[in-house]
Design an enzyme around this catalytic site. Structure first.
Site, PDB file in Angstrom:
ATOM      1  N   THR A 201      13.643  -9.003   2.936  1.00  0.00           N
ATOM      2  CA  THR A 201      13.402  -7.774   2.183  1.00  0.00           C
ATOM      3  C   THR A 201      14.320  -7.637   0.972  1.00  0.00           C
ATOM      4  O   THR A 201      14.161  -6.712   0.188  1.00  0.00           O
ATOM      5  CB  THR A 201      13.591  -6.540   3.089  1.00  0.00           C
ATOM      6  OG1 THR A 201      14.939  -6.533   3.592  1.00  0.00           O
ATOM      7  CG2 THR A 201      12.612  -6.570   4.257  1.00  0.00           C
ATOM      8  N   LYS A 202      15.300  -8.555   0.844  1.00  0.00           N
ATOM      9  CA  LYS A 202      16.234  -8.502  -0.277  1.00  0.00           C
ATOM     10  C   LYS A 202      16.371  -9.891  -0.887  1.00  0.00           C
ATOM     11  O   LYS A 202      16.081 -10.910  -0.243  1.00  0.00           O
ATOM     12  CB  LYS A 202      17.613  -8.016   0.199  1.00  0.00           C
ATOM     13  CG  LYS A 202      17.607  -6.585   0.714  1.00  0.00           C
ATOM     14  CD  LYS A 202      19.015  -6.161   1.147  1.00  0.00           C
ATOM     15  CE  LYS A 202      19.017  -4.726   1.657  1.00  0.00           C
ATOM     16  NZ  LYS A 202      20.380  -4.303   2.099  1.00  0.00           N
TER      17      LYS A 202
ATOM     18  N   HIS B 129       0.845  -1.196   0.000  1.00  0.00           N
ATOM     19  CA  HIS B 129       0.000   0.000   0.000  1.00  0.00           C
ATOM     20  C   HIS B 129       0.884   1.252   0.000  1.00  0.00           C
ATOM     21  O   HIS B 129       1.912   1.295   0.678  1.00  0.00           O
ATOM     22  CB  HIS B 129      -0.904   0.029   1.243  1.00  0.00           C
ATOM     23  CG  HIS B 129      -1.954  -1.028   1.246  1.00  0.00           C
ATOM     24  ND1 HIS B 129      -3.178  -0.856   0.638  1.00  0.00           N
ATOM     25  CD2 HIS B 129      -1.960  -2.285   1.760  1.00  0.00           C
ATOM     26  CE1 HIS B 129      -3.902  -1.953   0.792  1.00  0.00           C
ATOM     27  NE2 HIS B 129      -3.175  -2.837   1.472  1.00  0.00           N
TER      28      HIS B 129
ATOM     29  N   LYS C 131      24.458 -18.939   5.923  1.00  0.00           N
ATOM     30  CA  LYS C 131      25.257 -20.021   5.358  1.00  0.00           C
ATOM     31  C   LYS C 131      25.132 -20.021   3.843  1.00  0.00           C
ATOM     32  O   LYS C 131      24.140 -19.540   3.293  1.00  0.00           O
ATOM     33  CB  LYS C 131      24.788 -21.392   5.880  1.00  0.00           C
ATOM     34  CG  LYS C 131      25.068 -21.680   7.330  1.00  0.00           C
ATOM     35  CD  LYS C 131      24.595 -23.092   7.668  1.00  0.00           C
ATOM     36  CE  LYS C 131      24.849 -23.449   9.121  1.00  0.00           C
ATOM     37  NZ  LYS C 131      24.402 -24.835   9.423  1.00  0.00           N
TER      38      LYS C 131
END
Length: 215
Positions: free
Chosen positions: A174-175, A122, A192
Protein backbone atom coordinates in the site's frame (compact mmCIF):
# COMPACT_ATOMS: atom_id res chain seq x y z
CA UNK A 1 -10.45 20.01 -31.94
CA UNK A 2 -9.24 16.41 -31.58
CA UNK A 3 -11.55 13.39 -31.49
CA UNK A 4 -11.46 13.01 -27.70
CA UNK A 5 -12.36 16.66 -27.12
CA UNK A 6 -15.15 16.40 -29.68
CA UNK A 7 -16.61 13.31 -28.00
CA UNK A 8 -16.37 14.92 -24.56
CA UNK A 9 -18.55 17.77 -25.79
CA UNK A 10 -21.08 15.42 -27.42
CA UNK A 11 -22.23 12.87 -24.80
CA UNK A 12 -24.72 11.12 -27.09
CA UNK A 13 -22.12 10.47 -29.77
CA UNK A 14 -19.59 9.46 -27.11
CA UNK A 15 -22.03 6.90 -25.71
CA UNK A 16 -22.67 5.52 -29.20
CA UNK A 17 -18.94 5.19 -29.92
CA UNK A 18 -18.46 3.48 -26.54
CA UNK A 19 -21.21 1.01 -27.46
CA UNK A 20 -19.45 0.27 -30.76
CA UNK A 21 -16.28 -0.59 -28.86
CA UNK A 22 -17.68 -2.39 -25.80
CA UNK A 23 -21.04 -4.12 -25.19
CA UNK A 24 -23.08 -2.38 -22.51
CA UNK A 25 -22.24 -3.34 -18.90
CA UNK A 26 -19.10 -5.21 -20.01
CA UNK A 27 -15.35 -4.56 -19.89
CA UNK A 28 -14.19 -6.78 -22.75
CA UNK A 29 -13.98 -5.03 -26.14
CA UNK A 30 -15.89 -6.36 -29.12
CA UNK A 31 -13.96 -8.84 -31.25
CA UNK A 32 -13.67 -6.44 -34.19
CA UNK A 33 -11.79 -4.04 -31.91
CA UNK A 34 -9.31 -6.75 -30.87
CA UNK A 35 -8.87 -8.10 -34.40
CA UNK A 36 -8.97 -5.05 -36.66
CA UNK A 37 -8.35 -1.91 -34.56
CA UNK A 38 -5.96 -2.61 -31.67
CA UNK A 39 -3.18 -4.19 -33.81
CA UNK A 40 -2.80 -0.90 -35.70
CA UNK A 41 -2.91 1.32 -32.60
CA UNK A 42 -1.06 -0.54 -29.84
CA UNK A 43 2.60 -1.56 -29.80
CA UNK A 44 3.38 -5.25 -29.37
CA UNK A 45 6.94 -6.21 -30.18
CA UNK A 46 7.21 -9.01 -32.71
CA UNK A 47 9.16 -11.08 -30.19
CA UNK A 48 6.63 -10.60 -27.40
CA UNK A 49 4.09 -13.32 -26.59
CA UNK A 50 0.49 -13.22 -25.44
CA UNK A 51 -0.87 -16.69 -24.64
CA UNK A 52 -4.14 -17.57 -26.32
CA UNK A 53 -6.05 -17.95 -23.03
CA UNK A 54 -5.05 -14.50 -21.74
CA UNK A 55 -7.92 -12.02 -21.56
CA UNK A 56 -6.89 -8.73 -23.17
CA UNK A 57 -9.47 -6.09 -22.27
CA UNK A 58 -7.51 -3.55 -24.28
CA UNK A 59 -9.16 -0.55 -25.90
CA UNK A 60 -7.87 2.02 -28.41
CA UNK A 61 -8.46 5.17 -26.35
CA UNK A 62 -5.74 4.30 -23.78
CA UNK A 63 -2.18 3.17 -24.47
CA UNK A 64 -0.98 -0.42 -24.38
CA UNK A 65 2.50 -1.66 -25.27
CA UNK A 66 4.39 -4.90 -24.77
CA UNK A 67 8.17 -4.94 -25.14
CA UNK A 68 10.60 -7.39 -26.69
CA UNK A 69 10.77 -10.91 -25.21
CA UNK A 70 7.98 -10.15 -22.75
CA UNK A 71 5.27 -12.73 -22.10
CA UNK A 72 1.68 -12.49 -20.87
CA UNK A 73 0.99 -16.00 -19.61
CA UNK A 74 -2.17 -18.12 -19.64
CA UNK A 75 -5.33 -16.82 -17.96
CA UNK A 76 -3.92 -13.34 -17.29
CA UNK A 77 -6.20 -10.30 -17.51
CA UNK A 78 -4.89 -6.98 -18.83
CA UNK A 79 -7.23 -3.97 -18.81
CA UNK A 80 -6.40 -0.45 -20.01
CA UNK A 81 -9.96 0.86 -19.88
CA UNK A 82 -9.20 3.63 -17.37
CA UNK A 83 -5.41 3.92 -17.66
CA UNK A 84 -2.44 3.10 -19.86
CA UNK A 85 -0.69 -0.26 -19.49
CA UNK A 86 2.97 -0.10 -20.51
CA UNK A 87 5.09 -3.26 -20.22
CA UNK A 88 8.80 -3.09 -20.98
CA UNK A 89 11.26 -5.63 -22.40
CA UNK A 90 11.94 -9.06 -20.86
CA UNK A 91 8.92 -8.94 -18.53
CA UNK A 92 6.75 -11.86 -17.46
CA UNK A 93 3.15 -11.73 -16.28
CA UNK A 94 2.71 -15.05 -14.47
CA UNK A 95 -0.27 -17.35 -14.87
CA UNK A 96 -3.61 -15.78 -13.82
CA UNK A 97 -2.13 -12.39 -12.96
CA UNK A 98 -4.27 -9.25 -13.32
CA UNK A 99 -3.03 -5.84 -14.47
CA UNK A 100 -5.50 -2.94 -14.49
CA UNK A 101 -4.11 0.41 -15.64
CA UNK A 102 -2.67 2.85 -15.17
CA UNK A 103 0.35 0.56 -14.73
CA UNK A 104 3.93 0.89 -16.01
CA UNK A 105 6.23 -2.12 -15.73
CA UNK A 106 9.80 -1.22 -16.63
CA UNK A 107 12.07 -3.82 -18.21
CA UNK A 108 13.06 -7.15 -16.57
CA UNK A 109 10.09 -7.31 -14.19
CA UNK A 110 8.77 -10.70 -13.08
CA UNK A 111 5.23 -11.17 -11.83
CA UNK A 112 4.69 -14.64 -10.35
CA UNK A 113 1.30 -16.39 -10.39
CA UNK A 114 -1.97 -14.71 -9.32
CA UNK A 115 -0.46 -11.25 -8.82
CA UNK A 116 -2.86 -8.27 -8.91
CA UNK A 117 -1.83 -4.73 -9.85
CA UNK A 118 -4.73 -2.28 -10.01
CA UNK A 119 -4.38 1.43 -10.57
CA UNK A 120 -8.16 1.77 -10.16
CA UNK A 121 -10.22 2.30 -7.02
CA UNK A 122 -13.98 2.55 -6.55
CA UNK A 123 -15.37 5.39 -4.48
CA UNK A 124 -17.93 4.57 -1.79
CA UNK A 125 -18.72 7.87 -0.05
CA UNK A 126 -22.37 8.02 -1.17
CA UNK A 127 -24.08 5.39 0.98
CA UNK A 128 -27.34 5.85 -0.97
CA UNK A 129 -25.78 4.46 -4.14
CA UNK A 130 -24.35 1.00 -4.86
CA UNK A 131 -20.58 1.22 -5.12
CA UNK A 132 -20.54 0.02 -8.74
CA UNK A 133 -22.63 3.09 -9.72
CA UNK A 134 -20.24 5.55 -8.12
CA UNK A 135 -17.19 7.06 -9.77
CA UNK A 136 -13.71 5.57 -9.86
CA UNK A 137 -10.33 7.09 -9.10
CA UNK A 138 -7.02 6.20 -10.72
CA UNK A 139 -3.41 6.49 -9.57
CA UNK A 140 -0.53 4.98 -11.53
CA UNK A 141 1.41 1.95 -10.34
CA UNK A 142 5.09 1.98 -11.35
CA UNK A 143 7.34 -1.05 -11.06
CA UNK A 144 10.93 -0.14 -11.86
CA UNK A 145 13.57 -2.28 -13.56
CA UNK A 146 14.51 -5.72 -12.30
CA UNK A 147 11.78 -6.31 -9.71
CA UNK A 148 10.26 -9.62 -8.66
CA UNK A 149 6.67 -9.70 -7.37
CA UNK A 150 5.86 -12.95 -5.55
CA UNK A 151 2.77 -15.12 -6.03
CA UNK A 152 -0.60 -13.83 -4.78
CA UNK A 153 0.77 -10.34 -4.06
CA UNK A 154 -1.47 -7.28 -4.43
CA UNK A 155 -0.10 -3.86 -5.43
CA UNK A 156 -2.55 -1.03 -4.79
CA UNK A 157 -3.09 2.18 -6.76
CA UNK A 158 -0.45 4.89 -6.54
CA UNK A 159 2.43 2.65 -5.42
CA UNK A 160 5.94 2.75 -6.87
CA UNK A 161 8.18 -0.32 -6.46
CA UNK A 162 11.83 0.76 -6.60
CA UNK A 163 14.46 -0.82 -8.82
CA UNK A 164 15.58 -4.43 -8.15
CA UNK A 165 13.18 -4.90 -5.25
CA UNK A 166 11.34 -8.02 -4.13
CA UNK A 167 7.74 -8.26 -2.93
CA UNK A 168 7.20 -11.46 -0.94
CA UNK A 169 4.37 -13.78 -1.92
CA UNK A 170 0.97 -12.95 -0.44
CA UNK A 171 1.92 -9.36 0.40
CA UNK A 172 -0.40 -6.37 0.10
CA UNK A 173 1.65 -3.31 -0.86
CA UNK A 174 0.00 0.00 0.00
CA UNK A 175 3.07 2.27 0.17
CA UNK A 176 6.09 2.96 -2.02
CA UNK A 177 8.97 0.49 -1.84
CA UNK A 178 12.53 1.90 -1.88
CA UNK A 179 14.97 0.59 -4.51
CA UNK A 180 16.95 -2.57 -3.63
CA UNK A 181 14.53 -3.65 -0.90
CA UNK A 182 12.57 -6.71 0.18
CA UNK A 183 9.08 -6.18 1.58
CA UNK A 184 6.46 -8.60 2.87
CA UNK A 185 3.26 -8.89 4.88
CA UNK A 186 -0.18 -7.32 4.97
CA UNK A 187 0.31 -4.42 4.83
CA UNK A 188 3.80 -4.95 3.43
CA UNK A 189 6.71 -3.80 5.58
CA UNK A 190 10.41 -3.39 4.87
CA UNK A 191 12.30 -6.63 5.62
CA UNK A 192 15.69 -6.23 3.93
CA UNK A 193 17.73 -3.63 2.06
CA UNK A 194 20.90 -3.86 0.04
CA UNK A 195 23.86 -2.16 1.67
CA UNK A 196 26.24 -0.94 -1.02
CA UNK A 197 29.06 -0.43 1.50
CA UNK A 198 29.16 -4.09 2.56
CA UNK A 199 27.80 -5.52 -0.67
CA UNK A 200 25.25 -7.52 1.34
CA UNK A 201 21.51 -7.63 1.83
CA UNK A 202 20.89 -6.52 5.41
CA UNK A 203 17.85 -7.43 7.47
CA UNK A 204 15.96 -4.39 8.71
CA UNK A 205 15.57 -4.38 12.48
CA UNK A 206 13.00 -2.36 14.33
CA UNK A 207 14.45 0.37 16.54
CA UNK A 208 14.11 -0.40 20.24
CA UNK A 209 11.18 1.43 21.78
CA UNK A 210 12.04 4.06 24.36
CA UNK A 211 10.46 3.99 27.83
CA UNK A 212 8.43 7.04 26.88
CA UNK A 213 7.03 5.46 23.71
CA UNK A 214 6.17 2.28 25.59
CA UNK A 215 3.95 4.17 28.03
Amino acid sequence: MDIKAYLDTNPAIKQWVHWLLIPRHEARPRRWVSWFLNPFIHKKHRRAKIRSSARMDVLPFKAFSLGAYSTIEDFCVVNNGVGDVIIGDHCTLGISSVVIGPVHLHSDVILAQHVVLSGLNHTYEDVKQPIHRQSVTVQPIIVEEGCWIGANAVITAGVTIGRNSVVAGGSVVTKDVPPYSVVGGNPAKLLKQYDSASGQWQRVTKPASSPQSAQ
